[in-house]
Design an enzyme around this catalytic site. Structure first.
Site, short mmCIF file in Angstrom:
data_model
loop_
_atom_site.label_atom_id
_atom_site.label_comp_id
_atom_site.label_asym_id
_atom_site.label_seq_id
_atom_site.Cartn_x
_atom_site.Cartn_y
_atom_site.Cartn_z
N HIS A 15 11.65 -11.47 9.43
CA HIS A 15 12.13 -10.37 9.64
C HIS A 15 11.26 -9.73 10.53
O HIS A 15 10.08 -9.89 11.24
CB HIS A 15 11.54 -8.89 8.77
CG HIS A 15 10.66 -8.72 7.83
ND1 HIS A 15 10.04 -9.47 7.45
CD2 HIS A 15 9.81 -7.66 7.80
CE1 HIS A 15 8.42 -9.36 6.72
NE2 HIS A 15 8.72 -7.74 7.28
N HIS A 18 9.01 -6.86 11.19
CA HIS A 18 7.90 -5.85 11.41
C HIS A 18 7.13 -6.74 11.97
O HIS A 18 6.50 -7.35 11.95
CB HIS A 18 7.46 -5.39 10.14
CG HIS A 18 8.32 -4.69 9.69
ND1 HIS A 18 8.64 -4.45 8.07
CD2 HIS A 18 9.50 -4.06 9.79
CE1 HIS A 18 9.49 -3.31 8.19
NE2 HIS A 18 10.03 -3.37 8.86
N ASP A 71 3.23 -6.88 12.08
CA ASP A 71 2.85 -7.34 11.45
C ASP A 71 2.47 -9.17 10.04
O ASP A 71 2.30 -9.83 10.14
CB ASP A 71 2.24 -7.37 10.37
CG ASP A 71 3.11 -6.48 8.72
OD1 ASP A 71 4.29 -6.65 9.26
OD2 ASP A 71 2.70 -7.01 7.93
N HIS A 72 4.67 -9.23 11.48
CA HIS A 72 4.90 -10.72 10.81
C HIS A 72 5.57 -11.89 12.77
O HIS A 72 5.45 -12.62 12.25
CB HIS A 72 5.94 -10.68 10.31
CG HIS A 72 5.70 -9.86 8.56
ND1 HIS A 72 5.78 -10.49 7.19
CD2 HIS A 72 5.42 -8.98 8.14
CE1 HIS A 72 5.53 -9.72 6.44
NE2 HIS A 72 5.62 -8.85 7.20
N HIS A 113 14.38 -4.68 2.61
CA HIS A 113 12.65 -3.69 3.32
C HIS A 113 13.77 -4.70 4.82
O HIS A 113 13.04 -2.79 5.41
CB HIS A 113 12.26 -5.68 3.18
CG HIS A 113 10.60 -5.35 4.26
ND1 HIS A 113 10.42 -4.44 3.49
CD2 HIS A 113 10.57 -5.50 5.16
CE1 HIS A 113 8.87 -3.75 3.80
NE2 HIS A 113 9.14 -4.95 5.14
N ASP A 115 8.76 -9.55 3.10
CA ASP A 115 8.22 -8.41 2.38
C ASP A 115 9.72 -8.36 1.80
O ASP A 115 9.94 -7.45 0.86
CB ASP A 115 8.45 -7.47 3.14
CG ASP A 115 6.69 -7.88 3.80
OD1 ASP A 115 6.03 -8.73 3.80
OD2 ASP A 115 6.74 -6.67 4.37
N HIS A 144 1.99 -10.54 1.32
CA HIS A 144 0.95 -9.30 1.23
C HIS A 144 0.43 -9.52 0.00
O HIS A 144 0.80 -9.95 -1.08
CB HIS A 144 1.47 -8.20 1.06
CG HIS A 144 1.96 -7.34 2.98
ND1 HIS A 144 0.94 -7.04 3.48
CD2 HIS A 144 3.49 -8.45 3.62
CE1 HIS A 144 1.17 -7.09 4.91
NE2 HIS A 144 2.98 -7.42 4.21
#
Length: 257
Positions: free
Chosen positions: A56, A58, A60-61, A112, A131, A169
């Protein structure tokens, strides 16, 4: 067999590095930071990063995707309906791709984010789920609805028991504390709390999990259990046995827990 190592990033992210020793090729899942991957490649100069799998959009990905593609020429896979840097192959769910010589099924798991996807390798029982499904928990609903996330989790819960769950995570202990509040009578859950607490005290990571373990201890996959329903009714003053409504109530409870 594919070997999988966790490359820590940020405060609690894991970048999963998949390695095929026979070909000296590797792939990475959700590289929010290029630095840990580049450091690994510099320490293993005979290896090639051939593929980047993104679940996805975001940051941090995806934060390291463009840098890694430029440095290595790796092929980038990602959700079709989201803005993924340097994406080569757009995936919506239902496709099968080949990575490291193995077929991977793409599963649409909105909730998410709306375009979130997961990567499933059936023969080696591997699930890269970003996530969506966490160890003892699930992702927050930033874009999707409770109904969408519940349906997505049900898709993942239907995978074989032996499926190894690689989420991204280290949230397991905090998720387990919530799970204990929801289902204090679950003896398998209590055993998991003790084990994960010991692992974390020793500096060990808590992943991967398994679909069997998640079915047994993850409250978001146990919305039809009587104790889960009763605990939620006490927490919010309303009782429902509808699975989607119970899931929505649990997710709201977790958000304020």
């Amino acid at each position: 067999m594919i070997q999988i190592d966790a490359l820590p990033a940020f405060n609690d992210n894991y970048l999963w590095l998949l390695q095929d020793a026979g070909t000296r090729r590797c792939a990475v899942v959700d590289p929010g930071d290029a630095a840990p991957v580049r450091a690994w490649l510099e320490a293993h100069p005979d290896w090639q990063l051939s593929d980047i799998l993104v679940t996805h959009h975001h940051f941090d990905h995806v934060g390291g995707v463009a840098e890694l593609k430029e440095a290595t020429g790796a092929r980038v896979y990602g959700p079709a309906s989201e803005q993924i840097p340097a994406r080569d192959v757009a995936l919506a769910g239902g496709e099968t791709i080949e990575v490291l010589g193995l077929p991977w099924q793409i599963i649409a798991v909105p909730g998410h984010t709306l375009g979130h996807i997961a990567y499933h390798q059936a023969e080696q029982h591997l699930l890269m789920c970003g996530d969506t499904l966490f160890a003892a928990g699930c992702g927050r609903l930033f874009e999707g609805t409770p109904a969408q996330m519940h349906a997505s989790l049900q898709r993942l819960a239907a995978l074989p028991d032996a499926t190894q769950v690689y989420c991204t995570h280290e949230y397991t202990l905090s998720n387990l504390r919530f799970a204990q509040a929801v289902e204090p009578g679950n003896t398998e859950l209590q055993a998991r709390v003790e084990q994960v607490s010991q692992w974390r005290a020793q500096g060990r990571i808590s992943l991967p999990s398994s679909i069997a373990l998640e079915r047994a201890t993850n409250p978001f996959l146990r919305v039809e259990e009587a104790e889960v329903i009763d605990s939620l009714a006490r927490a919010d003053g309303q009782r429902s046995t509808d699975p989607q409504a119970v899931f929505a109530g649990l997710r709201a409870w977790k958000d304020r827990f």
